[in-house]
Design a protein around this motif. Structure first.
Motif, PDB file in Angstrom:
ATOM      1  N   GLY A   1      79.299  18.486  23.018  1.00 13.50           N
ATOM      2  CA  GLY A   1      79.389  19.883  22.629  1.00 13.50           C
ATOM      3  C   GLY A   1      80.804  20.417  22.639  1.00 13.50           C
ATOM      4  N   VAL A   2      81.547  20.168  23.714  1.00 13.15           N
ATOM      5  CA  VAL A   2      82.904  20.709  23.774  1.00 13.15           C
ATOM      6  C   VAL A   2      83.818  19.987  22.784  1.00 13.15           C
ATOM      7  CG1 VAL A   2      82.692  21.484  26.165  1.00 13.15           C
ATOM      8  CG2 VAL A   2      83.571  19.197  25.709  1.00 13.15           C
ATOM      9  N   THR A   3      83.560  18.697  22.557  1.00 13.60           N
ATOM     10  CA  THR A   3      84.398  17.952  21.619  1.00 13.60           C
ATOM     11  C   THR A   3      84.199  18.441  20.188  1.00 13.60           C
ATOM     12  OG1 THR A   3      84.304  15.999  23.054  1.00 13.60           O
ATOM     13  CG2 THR A   3      85.001  15.652  20.780  1.00 13.60           C
ATOM     14  N   VAL A   4      82.945  18.569  19.783  1.00 13.83           N
ATOM     15  CA  VAL A   4      82.658  19.026  18.419  1.00 13.83           C
ATOM     16  C   VAL A   4      83.087  20.475  18.239  1.00 13.83           C
ATOM     17  CG1 VAL A   4      80.817  19.480  16.753  1.00 13.83           C
ATOM     18  CG2 VAL A   4      80.791  17.369  18.102  1.00 13.83           C
ATOM     19  N   CYS A   5      82.779  21.304  19.219  1.00 17.58           N
ATOM     20  CA  CYS A   5      83.139  22.716  19.134  1.00 17.58           C
ATOM     21  C   CYS A   5      84.646  22.882  18.997  1.00 17.58           C
ATOM     22  CB  CYS A   5      82.642  23.452  20.374  1.00 17.58           C
ATOM     23  SG  CYS A   5      83.221  25.157  20.498  1.00 17.58           S
ATOM     24  N   GLY A   6      85.394  22.127  19.776  1.00 18.20           N
ATOM     25  CA  GLY A   6      86.843  22.252  19.732  1.00 18.20           C
ATOM     26  C   GLY A   6      87.432  21.938  18.371  1.00 18.20           C
ATOM     27  N   ARG A   7      86.741  21.129  17.597  1.00 18.46           N
ATOM     28  CA  ARG A   7      87.279  20.728  16.290  1.00 18.46           C
ATOM     29  C   ARG A   7      86.872  21.667  15.160  1.00 18.46           C
ATOM     30  NH1 ARG A   7      89.639  15.806  16.296  1.00 18.46           N
ATOM     31  NH2 ARG A   7      89.359  14.526  18.153  1.00 18.46           N
ATOM     32  N   ILE A   8      85.790  22.438  15.350  1.00 17.97           N
ATOM     33  CA  ILE A   8      85.312  23.237  14.219  1.00 17.97           C
ATOM     34  C   ILE A   8      85.302  24.741  14.475  1.00 17.97           C
ATOM     35  CG2 ILE A   8      83.877  21.318  13.441  1.00 17.97           C
ATOM     36  CD1 ILE A   8      81.439  22.791  14.506  1.00 17.97           C
ATOM     37  N   ILE A   9      85.350  25.171  15.742  1.00 22.41           N
ATOM     38  CA  ILE A   9      85.127  26.588  16.024  1.00 22.41           C
ATOM     39  C   ILE A   9      86.250  27.474  15.510  1.00 22.41           C
ATOM     40  CG2 ILE A   9      86.214  26.689  18.297  1.00 22.41           C
ATOM     41  CD1 ILE A   9      82.882  28.332  17.304  1.00 22.41           C
ATOM     42  N   ASP A  10      87.475  26.949  15.425  1.00 23.53           N
ATOM     43  CA  ASP A  10      88.579  27.790  14.963  1.00 23.53           C
ATOM     44  C   ASP A  10      88.418  28.202  13.501  1.00 23.53           C
ATOM     45  OD1 ASP A  10      90.317  28.171  17.197  1.00 23.53           O
ATOM     46  OD2 ASP A  10      90.832  26.051  17.108  1.00 23.53           O
ATOM     47  N   SER A  11      87.616  27.457  12.731  1.00 22.73           N
ATOM     48  CA  SER A  11      87.472  27.783  11.316  1.00 22.73           C
ATOM     49  C   SER A  11      86.513  28.951  11.100  1.00 22.73           C
ATOM     50  CB  SER A  11      86.986  26.547  10.540  1.00 22.73           C
ATOM     51  OG  SER A  11      85.734  26.111  11.034  1.00 22.73           O
ATOM     52  N   ARG A  12      85.376  28.982  11.794  1.00 20.76           N
ATOM     53  CA  ARG A  12      84.396  30.067  11.645  1.00 20.76           C
ATOM     54  C   ARG A  12      83.865  30.447  13.028  1.00 20.76           C
ATOM     55  NH1 ARG A  12      80.000  29.022   7.161  1.00 20.76           N
ATOM     56  NH2 ARG A  12      79.787  31.263   7.501  1.00 20.76           N
ATOM     57  N   PRO A  13      84.670  31.086  13.859  1.00 22.93           N
ATOM     58  CA  PRO A  13      84.288  31.308  15.259  1.00 22.93           C
ATOM     59  C   PRO A  13      83.061  32.196  15.433  1.00 22.93           C
ATOM     60  CG  PRO A  13      86.302  32.508  14.718  1.00 22.93           C
ATOM     61  CD  PRO A  13      86.020  31.610  13.572  1.00 22.93           C
ATOM     62  N   ASP A  14      82.975  33.290  14.696  1.00 24.65           N
ATOM     63  CA  ASP A  14      81.872  34.230  14.918  1.00 24.65           C
ATOM     64  C   ASP A  14      80.534  33.645  14.495  1.00 24.65           C
ATOM     65  OD1 ASP A  14      83.568  36.153  15.964  1.00 24.65           O
ATOM     66  OD2 ASP A  14      83.968  37.059  14.017  1.00 24.65           O
ATOM     67  N   ALA A  15      80.490  33.033  13.316  1.00 24.56           N
ATOM     68  CA  ALA A  15      79.230  32.489  12.818  1.00 24.56           C
ATOM     69  C   ALA A  15      78.724  31.357  13.707  1.00 24.56           C
ATOM     70  CB  ALA A  15      79.402  32.003  11.383  1.00 24.56           C
TER      71      ALA A  15
END
Length: 402
Positions: free
Chosen positions: A252-266
């Motif tokens: 979870g933290v690995t995947v989140c760290g790579r994608i969350i900056d692109s669409r954080p709110d959604a």
């Protein structure tokens, strides 16, 4: 990602191991120091309370220090109190070392989060945060079981020695990789940072983070009785389920760290909704071994991925508090970690059964959805993009003078 950020993750791994490893050492501590099991369990509670109180206080203490000096100071104190805890025969002194270790842990976390974000840059905040938080998930997967194994082989003191020894390479790497420069000369004053942290939207985001962690640790803390009394697993399955939760957390933290900056709110909203539904489904299907195995993995992934996204959101909302934002994020994380298991325990004591912590987790997530929505409503609307300038067309006079 700068190598120094991974060094911070290594240090957090040792501290996360220390925070959670006592769950497998209580009987040994109780027998050796001649105290009750509940008294031994207070060592874990003291650590959690020390982190909540210590995070902002330690951040204030070290806010004018160079970040490398702060990190090394807190980590050296943390290692030293584990050496003292490993050799003492006094329960009172051991309790004191847990409190001091928690204060050092809180100070390190607060500075480490801010340092990681600063080293990674604005475009990789979530990824840097995920590396630091990932240290906790690796501790759940490897550190805590290893501590329990050491305690079983050579006594609980061996686990304390191991934490102190593993801290040494982290100290060396941080000394070699973290820049030695002083804090920026334009650092806001303490009052200015506190005013920045007082915004209603930020406070609601911190509350959301605490509720998410409360739901996570409410369920995680009672996974053993749920698995053995509700699902029907034997006790030998419990370490595997705990490790599976840790594996999911790491994913979870690995995947989140790579994608969350692109669409954080959604992505954050999707994580909150999925967690609420997942804990309710877990409670509903807790009697099915297949469902439990699948949901332990999925909920671990969603819980720590969403938690990382919320910490990253705190940094986005608290640009005016570069030294204190990490401490408030740390405190919120641990408020949830302390209150969630307590609320779950009260539900069990009230006679609602071992499924009840899962239902409590679902209810906490419903509250988190409400606070997250309120936090979103408090944010100022983005300024509209300026439209194209009007050009005079045929028959249209210009709107300005010659």
């Amino acid at each position: 990602m700068p190598f120094a950020v991974y060094a911070l993750g290594l240090a957090v791994f040792t501290q996360g191991t220390s925070e959670f490893m006592l769950s497998g050492l209580l009987s040994g501590i109780s027998d050796d120091l001649h105290v009750s099991i509940p008294a031994a369990a207070l060592l874990t509670s003291a650590f959690a309370v020390g982190i909540v109180i210590g995070a902002p206080l330690m951040a204030l203490l070290g806010r004018n220090w160079p970040r490398r000096r702060s990190l090394l100071f807190f980590l050296c104190v943390f290692a030293a109190v584990h050496v003292l805890g490993a050799v003492t025969s006094s329960y009172g002194l051991l309790l004191a070392t847990r409190v001091v270790g928690a204060l050092a842990n809180a100070g390190f976390w607060a500075v480490a989060l801010v340092t990681a974000v600063a080293l990674a840059g604005p475009g990789a905040r979530a990824r840097a945060t995920s590396v630091v938080v990932g240290g906790v998930t690796v501790a759940c997967v490897a550190g805590v079981p290893a501590g329990a194994w050491l305690g079983g082989q050579w006594g609980w003191r061996a686990a304390f020695w191991a934490v102190a020894l593993v801290s040494l390479p982290a100290i060396a790497v941080i000394a070699a990789t973290i820049p030695a420069g002083r804090p920026p000369a334009t650092l806001p004053g303490t009052r200015a940072e506190l005013r920045s942290l007082a915004g209603r939207g930020l406070q609601l985001t911190l509350l959301t983070s605490a509720l998410v962690q409360g739901a996570t640790f409410c369920a995680f803390s009672y996974l053993e009785p749920i698995a053995t009394h509700v699902t029907g697993f034997g006790s030998a399955w419990v370490p595997a389920l705990l490790a599976l939760f840790g594996v999911g957390s790491f994913i979870g933290v690995t995947v989140c760290g790579r994608i969350i900056d692109s669409r954080p709110d959604a992505l954050t909203a999707a994580g909150l909704v999925s967690l609420a539904a997942g804990w309710a489904l877990f409670a509903w299907t807790a009697g099915s071994p297949v469902a439990v195995v699948a949901l332990v993995l999925v909920q671990g992934m969603l819980a720590f991925g969403t938690g990382t996204a919320l910490i990253s959101q705190v940094f986005r909302l608290a640009d005016g508090a570069p030294t204190l934002s990490g401490s408030f994020a740390t405190a919120a994380f641990n408020v949830g970690g302390a209150l969630g298991p307590w609320i779950g325990g009260r539900a069990i004591d009230a006679g609602f059964g071992f499924r009840s912590p899962l239902w409590v987790s679902a209810l906490l997530m419903i509250l988190a959805l409400g606070t997250a929505g309120a936090a979103r409503a408090c944010r100022p609307a983005p300024a509209p993009a300026p439209g194209p300038a009007l050009r005079p067309g045929p028959g249209r006079a210009p709107e300005h003078g010659p």
